[in-house]
Motif scaffolding. Structure first.
Motif, PDB file in Angstrom:
ATOM      1  N   ALA A 100     -11.585  20.267  -9.382  1.00 51.63           N
ATOM      2  CA  ALA A 100     -12.412  19.183  -8.850  1.00 51.63           C
ATOM      3  C   ALA A 100     -12.237  19.085  -7.337  1.00 51.63           C
ATOM      4  N   SER A 101     -13.262  18.639  -6.660  1.00 51.60           N
ATOM      5  CA  SER A 101     -13.126  18.344  -5.237  1.00 51.60           C
ATOM      6  C   SER A 101     -12.328  17.050  -5.083  1.00 51.60           C
ATOM      7  N   THR A 102     -11.575  16.931  -3.999  1.00 50.45           N
ATOM      8  CA  THR A 102     -10.706  15.767  -3.726  1.00 50.45           C
ATOM      9  C   THR A 102      -9.921  15.362  -4.978  1.00 50.45           C
ATOM     10  N   PRO A 103      -9.078  16.247  -5.508  1.00 50.62           N
ATOM     11  CA  PRO A 103      -8.367  15.939  -6.756  1.00 50.62           C
ATOM     12  C   PRO A 103      -7.438  14.735  -6.632  1.00 50.62           C
ATOM     13  N   PHE A 104      -6.793  14.570  -5.460  1.00 48.67           N
ATOM     14  CA  PHE A 104      -5.872  13.443  -5.337  1.00 48.67           C
ATOM     15  C   PHE A 104      -6.618  12.114  -5.357  1.00 48.67           C
ATOM     16  N   LEU A 105      -7.762  12.055  -4.715  1.00 53.58           N
ATOM     17  CA  LEU A 105      -8.564  10.827  -4.744  1.00 53.58           C
ATOM     18  C   LEU A 105      -8.954  10.483  -6.179  1.00 53.58           C
ATOM     19  N   LYS A 106      -9.396  11.473  -6.903  1.00 51.94           N
ATOM     20  CA  LYS A 106      -9.791  11.219  -8.292  1.00 51.94           C
ATOM     21  C   LYS A 106      -8.592  10.794  -9.136  1.00 51.94           C
ATOM     22  N   TYR A 107      -7.436  11.382  -8.839  1.00 50.84           N
ATOM     23  CA  TYR A 107      -6.236  10.980  -9.574  1.00 50.84           C
ATOM     24  C   TYR A 107      -5.919   9.516  -9.295  1.00 50.84           C
ATOM     25  N   GLY A 114       0.825  -1.209   0.000  1.00 49.95           N
ATOM     26  CA  GLY A 114       0.000   0.000   0.000  1.00 49.95           C
ATOM     27  C   GLY A 114       0.855   1.254   0.000  1.00 49.95           C
ATOM     28  N   VAL A 115       1.955   1.230   0.752  1.00 47.98           N
ATOM     29  CA  VAL A 115       2.870   2.374   0.772  1.00 47.98           C
ATOM     30  C   VAL A 115       3.453   2.606  -0.622  1.00 47.98           C
ATOM     31  N   PHE A 116       3.821   1.518  -1.300  1.00 45.53           N
ATOM     32  CA  PHE A 116       4.379   1.661  -2.647  1.00 45.53           C
ATOM     33  C   PHE A 116       3.338   2.228  -3.608  1.00 45.53           C
ATOM     34  N   PHE A 117       2.124   1.707  -3.550  1.00 43.22           N
ATOM     35  CA  PHE A 117       1.066   2.204  -4.440  1.00 43.22           C
ATOM     36  C   PHE A 117       0.814   3.695  -4.191  1.00 43.22           C
ATOM     37  N   MET A 118       0.786   4.083  -2.917  1.00 45.52           N
ATOM     38  CA  MET A 118       0.538   5.491  -2.617  1.00 45.52           C
ATOM     39  C   MET A 118       1.726   6.347  -3.041  1.00 45.52           C
ATOM     40  N   SER A 119       2.950   5.827  -2.864  1.00 49.17           N
ATOM     41  CA  SER A 119       4.115   6.577  -3.310  1.00 49.17           C
ATOM     42  C   SER A 119       4.080   6.772  -4.827  1.00 49.17           C
ATOM     43  N   TRP A 120       3.675   5.718  -5.535  1.00 48.85           N
ATOM     44  CA  TRP A 120       3.536   5.805  -6.987  1.00 48.85           C
ATOM     45  C   TRP A 120       2.510   6.871  -7.356  1.00 48.85           C
ATOM     46  N   ASN A 121       1.382   6.862  -6.686  1.00 53.10           N
ATOM     47  CA  ASN A 121       0.336   7.847  -6.972  1.00 53.10           C
ATOM     48  C   ASN A 121       0.780   9.259  -6.610  1.00 53.10           C
ATOM     49  N   ILE A 122       1.421   9.388  -5.443  1.00 52.75           N
ATOM     50  CA  ILE A 122       1.860  10.713  -4.995  1.00 52.75           C
ATOM     51  C   ILE A 122       2.896  11.291  -5.957  1.00 52.75           C
ATOM     52  N   THR A 123       3.893  10.472  -6.292  1.00 54.02           N
ATOM     53  CA  THR A 123       4.978  10.952  -7.147  1.00 54.02           C
ATOM     54  C   THR A 123       4.471  11.318  -8.540  1.00 54.02           C
ATOM     55  N   THR A 124       3.690  10.457  -9.134  1.00 51.97           N
ATOM     56  CA  THR A 124       3.190  10.754 -10.482  1.00 51.97           C
ATOM     57  C   THR A 124       2.163  11.888 -10.449  1.00 51.97           C
ATOM     58  N   PHE A 125       1.443  12.018  -9.338  1.00 49.28           N
ATOM     59  CA  PHE A 125       0.512  13.149  -9.178  1.00 49.28           C
ATOM     60  C   PHE A 125       1.277  14.465  -9.217  1.00 49.28           C
ATOM     61  N   ILE A 126       2.403  14.513  -8.507  1.00 56.47           N
ATOM     62  CA  ILE A 126       3.213  15.733  -8.493  1.00 56.47           C
ATOM     63  C   ILE A 126       3.809  16.018  -9.872  1.00 56.47           C
ATOM     64  N   LEU A 127       4.246  14.941 -10.547  1.00 56.71           N
ATOM     65  CA  LEU A 127       4.906  15.122 -11.842  1.00 56.71           C
ATOM     66  C   LEU A 127       3.929  15.435 -12.967  1.00 56.71           C
ATOM     67  N   HIS A 128       2.716  14.897 -12.891  1.00 56.55           N
ATOM     68  CA  HIS A 128       1.815  14.947 -14.038  1.00 56.55           C
ATOM     69  C   HIS A 128       0.664  15.945 -13.926  1.00 56.55           C
ATOM     70  N   THR A 129       0.433  16.515 -12.743  1.00 55.90           N
ATOM     71  CA  THR A 129      -0.770  17.351 -12.606  1.00 55.90           C
ATOM     72  C   THR A 129      -0.748  18.568 -13.525  1.00 55.90           C
ATOM     73  N   ARG A 130       0.431  19.057 -13.876  1.00 56.98           N
ATOM     74  CA  ARG A 130       0.472  20.209 -14.789  1.00 56.98           C
ATOM     75  C   ARG A 130      -0.043  19.846 -16.173  1.00 56.98           C
TER      76      ARG A 130
END
Length: 739
Positions: free
Chosen positions: A98-105, A74-90
């Protein structure tokens, strides 16, 4: 239909999956490594797949240990989501509105994690059914434990981010609710957002798993979008910091069983941190990231050269502090150790030991036995231990009495040293039944879990803890973890030093053991024993020829000023079994510094040492024994005819020249040793016999892997091999020769 396919292609989940392969492919390496490991590909020979499927925690494999791996995943999956969220949101700016953008991502970024999760569960069930032989109930417990840990971590993470979203919403709402303030600070006409990095997205999955149309954001100011994203990015990075703290804490308290996570959990959390670190370097340094890594490596190299940092592993027990008394490692110094005078003195000492051995025999001219045990991880450990117990039982407990010298490599020597210590304790009055299965089960226990746990938690993140052996202190690392686990598995009876065995070996109460390792700089053999061994440093024919350099080294003689007899037996065993990368090479205090590794690099079967010893004492053996028996217990079949020669692929044209030596290494040793063995009868008057007990898998090409973890099915196969027809024939010959 065309519109439907177009909308599917431009949906957020598909676009994200494509983007991962288009950008930052280095992050996908960690997915590949885990998938290959779980598929029994990557590091299969080291037993890495078993670490994921049968994780050990608090000495047990159960739902709790599986839950720990689930949490790490779970930590790895969240790290993957967090890292790619930071890199790709632009590239997906509609998320800012959107409300709760990270959840939707995370929901839309779930294709790769879901495929991997399904793949892991299927492989886990197959592995535990056919290799670990678990019952349905045990399998269900492991699966539920894994899913429970995984779901708990993901739920906790989303609860954390829900709180963050509410905090961000509370700070942003007053800004949006005040039109004048919003226009003055976030007027779209002043700094419109640039849509150059934006990717086309038609639909995305909402928090209720329904497809929604992506909203345009052209009417928003760039600073406003950046403000929203940066606040989410900061919250995301806090989660990674928590994972980093977890590994540091585990590293500092690794000696406490509660803080010893399953190796798979440590590996996965480490991968999670690597994903985060690579993402951070890419995000903050952009095109400077590669230059930063090069500069960091250069700085670490300077600190290492100045000995400000020193990650090297040491031989526990000997003196590294008297730097001005370190011996020279040179041709001249080695020649002085094996001078004709020293060789004569050491041979006389060994003849006394041989005479002591003869006095303990019941026959006037007894048969003398030399035991050679091969390397091969726990596969060899289990086969050697089972064979020793069977032979000793069948010969009425006389095996150790007839045995004079034990030599070999890696896993085989672990069992030989353990069995010898049990025999020694029985001689001292302990009420022991050497043939009990519990001893075989003890030495066959997993050694891989603590090594990998320490490699991640301690070697990388907490390399500052120390322990003491006598007056000297050493850093705790995966070498220390290996020794402690081996000591625990063997009932803590091997935590001794060489000096504890010197008297018993001198009196021939127990067989003598020579622990070999190989100097990586020049391939010379480092021989560790309690008796002086200068006569073993080069072939007997060259004792008086100073032009021939020694190809082996008497450890105790070279390091005579470094308290060599204080060396831990566990360390001597580890030096003998230092498989590259799995265990650290041991560096030794001489000038220049040398390091040593696994004995199998030079002599995986122990026969080279035996033949040299026989050659040195051929006259004594001919006069005082009825025959010399070389009993070899090996974990691999001889020759290579059991495996058909394959044409291979076109890539073999590139790979084979580089891997030819690796694939034929043990064959080359066999060829050389057979040649050397053939000369002994011609040069001596001894009645020489070589008997080989060989592990042969029940099903060809499905034998036990070479690693420090055996599955339940592999243990059954290894132990059953003693009853194979070829081994039973050898057994009959041995019984006849010992009469």
């Amino acid at each position: 239909m065309k519109l439907l396919l177009r909308n599917i292609f431009y949906s957020f989940p598909i676009q994200l999956l494509i983007l991962h392969f288009r950008k930052y492919q280095v992050l996908l390496i960690f997915w590949f490594l885990m998938a290959s490991t779980i598929n029994s590909g990557f590091m299969k020979n080291f037993g890495a797949d078993a670490l994921f499927f049968v994780p050990e925690y608090l000495g047990k494999v159960n739902a709790l240990s599986s839950a720990a791996v689930g949490i790490a995943m779970g930590v790895f999956f969240m790290s993957w989501n967090i890292t790619t969220f930071i890199l790709h949101t632009r590239r997906f700016k509609f998320l800012a509105t959107a409300s709760t953008p990270f959840l939707k991502y995370c929901i839309n970024n779930g294709l790769l994690p879901l495929f991997f999760l399904a793949f892991y569960l299927v492989k886990s069930i197959q592995f535990n059914t056919y290799k670990e032989l678990l019952s349905t109930g045990e399998e269900v417990a492991l699966v539920l434990g894994f899913l429970g840990g995984f779901i708990a971590l993901v739920a906790f993470s989303f609860a954390f981010f829900f709180g963050v979203d509410r905090t961000i919403l509370r700070t942003i709402t007053p800004v949006v609710a005040n039109p004048e303030f919003f226009r003055s600070n976030f007027d779209p006409s002043k700094k419109p957002h640039t849509d150059g990095f934006g990717m086309k997205v038609s639909y995305f999955l909402s928090g209720r798993f329904k497809f929604r149309k992506a909203r345009p954001v052209t009417h928003y100011n760039q600073d406003f979008l950046d403000t929203i994203f940066k606040r989410h990015h900061f919250a995301a990075m806090m989660g990674i910091i928590l994972a980093f703290i977890f590994l540091i804490v585990c590293g500092f308290f690794l000696d406490v069983k509660f803080f010893q996570p399953p190796a798979a959990a440590s590996i996965v959390v480490f991968f999670a941190l690597m994903v985060a670190v690579i993402g951070a370097l890419t995000y903050f340094l952009q095109s400077w990231s590669l230059l930063f890594v090069i500069a960091l490596v250069a700085i670490l190299n300077i600190l290492y050269e100045k000995e400000i940092i020193d990650p090297r592993n040491k031989a526990y027990g000997i003196n590294y502090t008297n730097k001005d008394q370190r011996p020279q490692y040179s041709r001249q110094s080695l020649q002085q150790i094996c001078s004709p005078a020293n060789i004569t003195a050491d041979k006389n000492n060994m003849i006394q030991v041989l005479n002591n051995w003869k006095k303990k025999q019941q026959e006037v001219k007894p048969a003398i036995l030399f035991l050679n045990v091969s390397g091969g991880g726990l596969r060899s450990t289990t086969f050697v231990m089972n064979t020793l117990q069977q032979l000793d039982s069948i010969t009425g407990g006389s095996l150790m009495r007839h045995t004079f010298l034990i030599s070999g490599a890696s896993g085989g020597m672990l069992s030989a040293a353990y069995y010898r210590e049990l025999y020694r304790q029985k001689l001292q009055g302990q009420n022991l039944n050497l043939h009990q299965e519990v001893y075989r089960d003890n030495i066959a226990q997993d050694l891989l879990n603590p090594v990998f746990s320490s490699m991640i938690s301690r070697d990388i993140f907490s390399p500052a803890q120390k322990f003491r052996v006598g007056p000297y202190s050493y850093i705790k690392d995966r070498g220390y973890a290996f020794e402690e686990k081996l000591n625990e598995n063997s009932g803590k009876i091997l935590n001794r030093q060489l000096k504890d065995y010197a008297a018993d070996e001198k009196a021939a109460n127990i067989p003598m053991m020579i622990f070999n390792s190989v100097v990586t700089a020049d391939g010379r053999k480092m021989m560790i024993g309690t008796q002086p061994l200068s006569f073993m440093m080069k072939p007997a024919a060259f004792d008086n020829d100073s032009s021939v350099s020694p190809d082996a080294i008497d450890f105790a003689a070279l390091f005579r000023l470094q308290d060599p007899m204080n060396l831990r037996l566990l360390t001597a065993m580890r030096m003998n079994a230092t498989f590259p990368y799995v265990l650290p090479n041991v560096w030794l205090p001489c000038n220049p510094v040398i390091d040593v590794m696994d004995a199998g690099l030079r002599d995986n079967f122990g026969q080279e040492s035996t033949l040299r010893f026989i050659d040195n004492f051929k006259d004594w053996l001919a006069e005082n024994t009825s025959g010399v028996l070389i009993v070899q217990i090996r974990d691999r079949e001889k020759d290579n005819w059991q495996h058909p020669l394959e044409t291979g692929t076109i890539t073999d044209l590139l790979v084979k020249p580089a891997t030819m030596l690796q694939h034929n290494w043990f064959n080359l040793q066999d060829y050389f040793q057979n040649q050397a063995y053939s000369f002994i009868p011609e040069q001596t008057r001894t009645n020489l016999h070589r008997l080989e007990f060989i592990y042969t898998p029940k099903i060809e090409d499905q034998g036990a892997a070479l690693n420090f973890h055996l599955t339940a099915a592999e243990k059954v196969d290894v132990m059953a091999s003693f009853n194979a027809a070829n081994n039973q024939q050898v057994l009959k010959a041995l019984i006849q020769l010992l009469k």
